[in-house]
Write a protein that holds these residues in place. Structure first.
Motif, PDB file in Angstrom:
ATOM      1  N   PRO A 200      10.568 -23.654  44.176  1.00 51.70           N
ATOM      2  CA  PRO A 200      10.890 -25.050  43.854  1.00 51.70           C
ATOM      3  C   PRO A 200       9.610 -25.834  43.586  1.00 51.70           C
ATOM      4  CG  PRO A 200      11.123 -24.657  46.199  1.00 51.70           C
ATOM      5  CD  PRO A 200      10.815 -23.323  45.569  1.00 51.70           C
ATOM      6  N   PRO A 201       9.737 -26.985  42.955  1.00 51.63           N
ATOM      7  CA  PRO A 201       8.545 -27.805  42.717  1.00 51.63           C
ATOM      8  C   PRO A 201       7.961 -28.305  44.036  1.00 51.63           C
ATOM      9  CG  PRO A 201      10.527 -28.958  42.015  1.00 51.63           C
ATOM     10  CD  PRO A 201      10.944 -27.596  42.436  1.00 51.63           C
ATOM     11  N   PRO A 202       6.703 -28.691  44.023  1.00 49.40           N
ATOM     12  CA  PRO A 202       6.060 -29.154  45.264  1.00 49.40           C
ATOM     13  C   PRO A 202       6.625 -30.502  45.726  1.00 49.40           C
ATOM     14  CG  PRO A 202       4.611 -29.528  43.400  1.00 49.40           C
ATOM     15  CD  PRO A 202       5.798 -28.750  42.881  1.00 49.40           C
ATOM     16  N   LEU A 203       6.616 -30.705  47.022  1.00 51.69           N
ATOM     17  CA  LEU A 203       7.088 -31.976  47.585  1.00 51.69           C
ATOM     18  C   LEU A 203       6.201 -33.148  47.176  1.00 51.69           C
ATOM     19  CD1 LEU A 203       8.274 -30.978  51.174  1.00 51.69           C
ATOM     20  CD2 LEU A 203       9.650 -31.411  49.141  1.00 51.69           C
ATOM     21  N   THR A 204       5.020 -32.871  46.638  1.00 55.30           N
ATOM     22  CA  THR A 204       4.149 -33.959  46.176  1.00 55.30           C
ATOM     23  C   THR A 204       4.798 -34.742  45.029  1.00 55.30           C
ATOM     24  OG1 THR A 204       2.979 -32.419  44.717  1.00 55.30           O
ATOM     25  CG2 THR A 204       1.997 -32.846  46.886  1.00 55.30           C
ATOM     26  N   LEU A 205       5.816 -34.171  44.395  1.00 58.90           N
ATOM     27  CA  LEU A 205       6.536 -34.931  43.370  1.00 58.90           C
ATOM     28  C   LEU A 205       7.227 -36.149  43.972  1.00 58.90           C
ATOM     29  CD1 LEU A 205       8.152 -32.257  41.021  1.00 58.90           C
ATOM     30  CD2 LEU A 205       6.298 -33.845  40.514  1.00 58.90           C
ATOM     31  N   LEU A 206       7.400 -36.154  45.285  1.00 58.89           N
ATOM     32  CA  LEU A 206       8.019 -37.296  45.958  1.00 58.89           C
ATOM     33  C   LEU A 206       7.039 -38.443  46.189  1.00 58.89           C
ATOM     34  CD1 LEU A 206      10.184 -35.390  48.582  1.00 58.89           C
ATOM     35  CD2 LEU A 206      10.978 -36.524  46.508  1.00 58.89           C
ATOM     36  N   ASP A 207       5.734 -38.176  46.010  1.00 59.81           N
ATOM     37  CA  ASP A 207       4.727 -39.220  46.223  1.00 59.81           C
ATOM     38  C   ASP A 207       4.937 -40.337  45.206  1.00 59.81           C
ATOM     39  OD1 ASP A 207       3.700 -37.549  48.149  1.00 59.81           O
ATOM     40  OD2 ASP A 207       1.974 -36.915  46.958  1.00 59.81           O
ATOM     41  N   LYS A 208       4.888 -41.568  45.673  1.00 64.76           N
ATOM     42  CA  LYS A 208       5.066 -42.707  44.774  1.00 64.76           C
ATOM     43  C   LYS A 208       3.825 -42.917  43.917  1.00 64.76           C
ATOM     44  CE  LYS A 208       8.638 -45.327  46.899  1.00 64.76           C
ATOM     45  NZ  LYS A 208       9.178 -46.631  47.140  1.00 64.76           N
ATOM     46  N   TYR A 209       4.058 -43.376  42.708  1.00 63.74           N
ATOM     47  CA  TYR A 209       2.997 -43.707  41.767  1.00 63.74           C
ATOM     48  C   TYR A 209       2.794 -45.212  41.791  1.00 63.74           C
ATOM     49  CZ  TYR A 209       1.059 -44.819  37.146  1.00 63.74           C
ATOM     50  OH  TYR A 209       0.300 -45.325  36.118  1.00 63.74           O
ATOM     51  N   HIS A 210       1.557 -45.627  41.839  1.00 68.18           N
ATOM     52  CA  HIS A 210       1.224 -47.060  41.821  1.00 68.18           C
ATOM     53  C   HIS A 210       0.249 -47.296  40.677  1.00 68.18           C
ATOM     54  CE1 HIS A 210       3.180 -47.586  45.707  1.00 68.18           C
ATOM     55  NE2 HIS A 210       2.547 -46.503  46.107  1.00 68.18           N
ATOM     56  N   GLY A 211       0.776 -47.663  39.547  1.00 73.21           N
ATOM     57  CA  GLY A 211      -0.056 -47.922  38.386  1.00 73.21           C
ATOM     58  C   GLY A 211       0.603 -48.968  37.509  1.00 73.21           C
ATOM     59  N   PRO A 212      -0.159 -49.554  36.595  1.00 75.29           N
ATOM     60  CA  PRO A 212       0.381 -50.637  35.779  1.00 75.29           C
ATOM     61  C   PRO A 212       1.268 -50.166  34.628  1.00 75.29           C
ATOM     62  CG  PRO A 212      -1.883 -50.215  35.173  1.00 75.29           C
ATOM     63  CD  PRO A 212      -1.579 -49.322  36.342  1.00 75.29           C
ATOM     64  N   ASP A 213       1.144 -48.903  34.192  1.00 76.32           N
ATOM     65  CA  ASP A 213       1.863 -48.432  33.021  1.00 76.32           C
ATOM     66  C   ASP A 213       2.622 -47.145  33.322  1.00 76.32           C
ATOM     67  OD1 ASP A 213       0.803 -50.448  31.232  1.00 76.32           O
ATOM     68  OD2 ASP A 213      -1.100 -49.345  31.306  1.00 76.32           O
ATOM     69  N   PHE A 214       3.587 -46.856  32.466  1.00 77.31           N
ATOM     70  CA  PHE A 214       4.315 -45.598  32.536  1.00 77.31           C
ATOM     71  C   PHE A 214       3.307 -44.450  32.500  1.00 77.31           C
ATOM     72  CE2 PHE A 214       6.305 -42.038  30.260  1.00 77.31           C
ATOM     73  CZ  PHE A 214       7.426 -41.821  31.047  1.00 77.31           C
ATOM     74  N   ARG A 215       3.492 -43.471  33.366  1.00 77.77           N
ATOM     75  CA  ARG A 215       2.599 -42.308  33.409  1.00 77.77           C
ATOM     76  C   ARG A 215       3.414 -41.061  33.077  1.00 77.77           C
ATOM     77  NH1 ARG A 215       0.353 -39.745  38.703  1.00 77.77           N
ATOM     78  NH2 ARG A 215      -0.510 -37.842  37.812  1.00 77.77           N
ATOM     79  N   ALA A 216       3.216 -40.531  31.883  1.00 81.33           N
ATOM     80  CA  ALA A 216       3.957 -39.348  31.439  1.00 81.33           C
ATOM     81  C   ALA A 216       3.527 -38.129  32.242  1.00 81.33           C
ATOM     82  CB  ALA A 216       3.710 -39.102  29.955  1.00 81.33           C
ATOM     83  N   LEU A 217       4.510 -37.342  32.675  1.00 83.17           N
ATOM     84  CA  LEU A 217       4.247 -36.097  33.379  1.00 83.17           C
ATOM     85  C   LEU A 217       4.646 -34.885  32.545  1.00 83.17           C
ATOM     86  CD1 LEU A 217       5.500 -37.061  36.957  1.00 83.17           C
ATOM     87  CD2 LEU A 217       3.151 -37.044  36.089  1.00 83.17           C
ATOM     88  N   TYR A 218       5.623 -35.048  31.669  1.00 83.24           N
ATOM     89  CA  TYR A 218       6.109 -33.944  30.838  1.00 83.24           C
ATOM     90  C   TYR A 218       6.874 -34.541  29.669  1.00 83.24           C
ATOM     91  CZ  TYR A 218       9.217 -30.163  29.322  1.00 83.24           C
ATOM     92  OH  TYR A 218       9.904 -29.249  28.580  1.00 83.24           O
ATOM     93  N   THR A 219       6.676 -33.965  28.501  1.00 87.28           N
ATOM     94  CA  THR A 219       7.408 -34.377  27.308  1.00 87.28           C
ATOM     95  C   THR A 219       7.922 -33.135  26.604  1.00 87.28           C
ATOM     96  OG1 THR A 219       6.007 -36.330  27.004  1.00 87.28           O
ATOM     97  CG2 THR A 219       7.229 -35.569  25.072  1.00 87.28           C
ATOM     98  N   THR A 220       9.131 -33.190  26.136  1.00 87.58           N
ATOM     99  CA  THR A 220       9.684 -32.125  25.315  1.00 87.58           C
ATOM    100  C   THR A 220      10.307 -32.750  24.082  1.00 87.58           C
ATOM    101  OG1 THR A 220      11.106 -30.156  25.289  1.00 87.58           O
ATOM    102  CG2 THR A 220      11.947 -32.099  26.438  1.00 87.58           C
ATOM    103  N   THR A 221      10.406 -31.968  23.044  1.00 87.01           N
ATOM    104  CA  THR A 221      11.051 -32.421  21.823  1.00 87.01           C
ATOM    105  C   THR A 221      12.098 -31.397  21.432  1.00 87.01           C
ATOM    106  OG1 THR A 221       9.037 -33.528  21.081  1.00 87.01           O
ATOM    107  CG2 THR A 221      10.686 -33.036  19.392  1.00 87.01           C
ATOM    108  N   VAL A 222      13.293 -31.867  21.141  1.00 83.84           N
ATOM    109  CA  VAL A 222      14.369 -31.029  20.631  1.00 83.84           C
ATOM    110  C   VAL A 222      14.733 -31.563  19.257  1.00 83.84           C
ATOM    111  CG1 VAL A 222      16.762 -30.285  20.940  1.00 83.84           C
ATOM    112  CG2 VAL A 222      15.238 -30.427  22.919  1.00 83.84           C
TER     113      VAL A 222
END
Length: 165
Positions: A7-29
């Protein structure tokens, strides 16, 4: 032998504190029209990495031949998978084992009474056998706030439509 799936790491639960959207993954179909030159009726959907390559068909309930998948099924699969993943992460963080958890997503395509056109309705049902009811309710409530699909369904999504020339 390939390494075991984890499974993915539990660190994905850590909150992000930043002024803008932060992309983690992008896919195109990309969807092309197929024989009928109509993506929904006879299209092909392919992801940029090649892992998704499916035939689209209008379901028989909408007057089509069936025999392929459709946008509602794809959306339901994405929603259910995302909710199940978020549920699993939150359960792991709380130390709750949910090996038999199941998420059912029913997506209905229908008429919108507001504008007379079309809209979608999603019903998400979570099965947590063997989990105390109060604990299960709390876990589902937290997951609903955490899951990006549930958040999108509740609040909307940034949606940019543009014409490539």
């Amino acid at each position: 032998m390939p390494p075991p799936l984890l499974p993915p790491p539990l660190t994905l639960l850590d909150k992000y504190h930043g002024p803008d959207f932060r992309a983690l993954y992008t896919t195109t179909v990309s969807v092309t029209g197929g024989d009928a030159a109509h993506g929904r009726a006879s299209g092909v959907a392919r992801s940029d990495d090649g892992n998704l390559d499916i035939t689209l068909r209008l379901p028989a309930a909408l007057g089509g031949p069936g025999g392929g998948t459709n946008p509602e099924q794809l959306f339901a699969a994405g929603y259910a998978a995302c909710f199940h993943g978020a549920l699993s992460l939150l359960a792991a963080k709380a130390g709750i084992a949910i090996p038999d958890a199941r998420v059912d997503a029913s997506v209905t395509f229908g008429r919108d009474p507001v504008d007379g056109l079309f809209t979608l309705k999603a019903d998400i049902t979570i099965h947590l056998p063997g989990i105390d009811r109060a604990q299960a309710e709390a876990l589902v409530r937290h997951t609903e706030r955490f899951c990006p699909y549930a958040k999108m369904a509740r609040q909307g999504i940034v949606n940019i439509v543009s014409l490539a020339v």
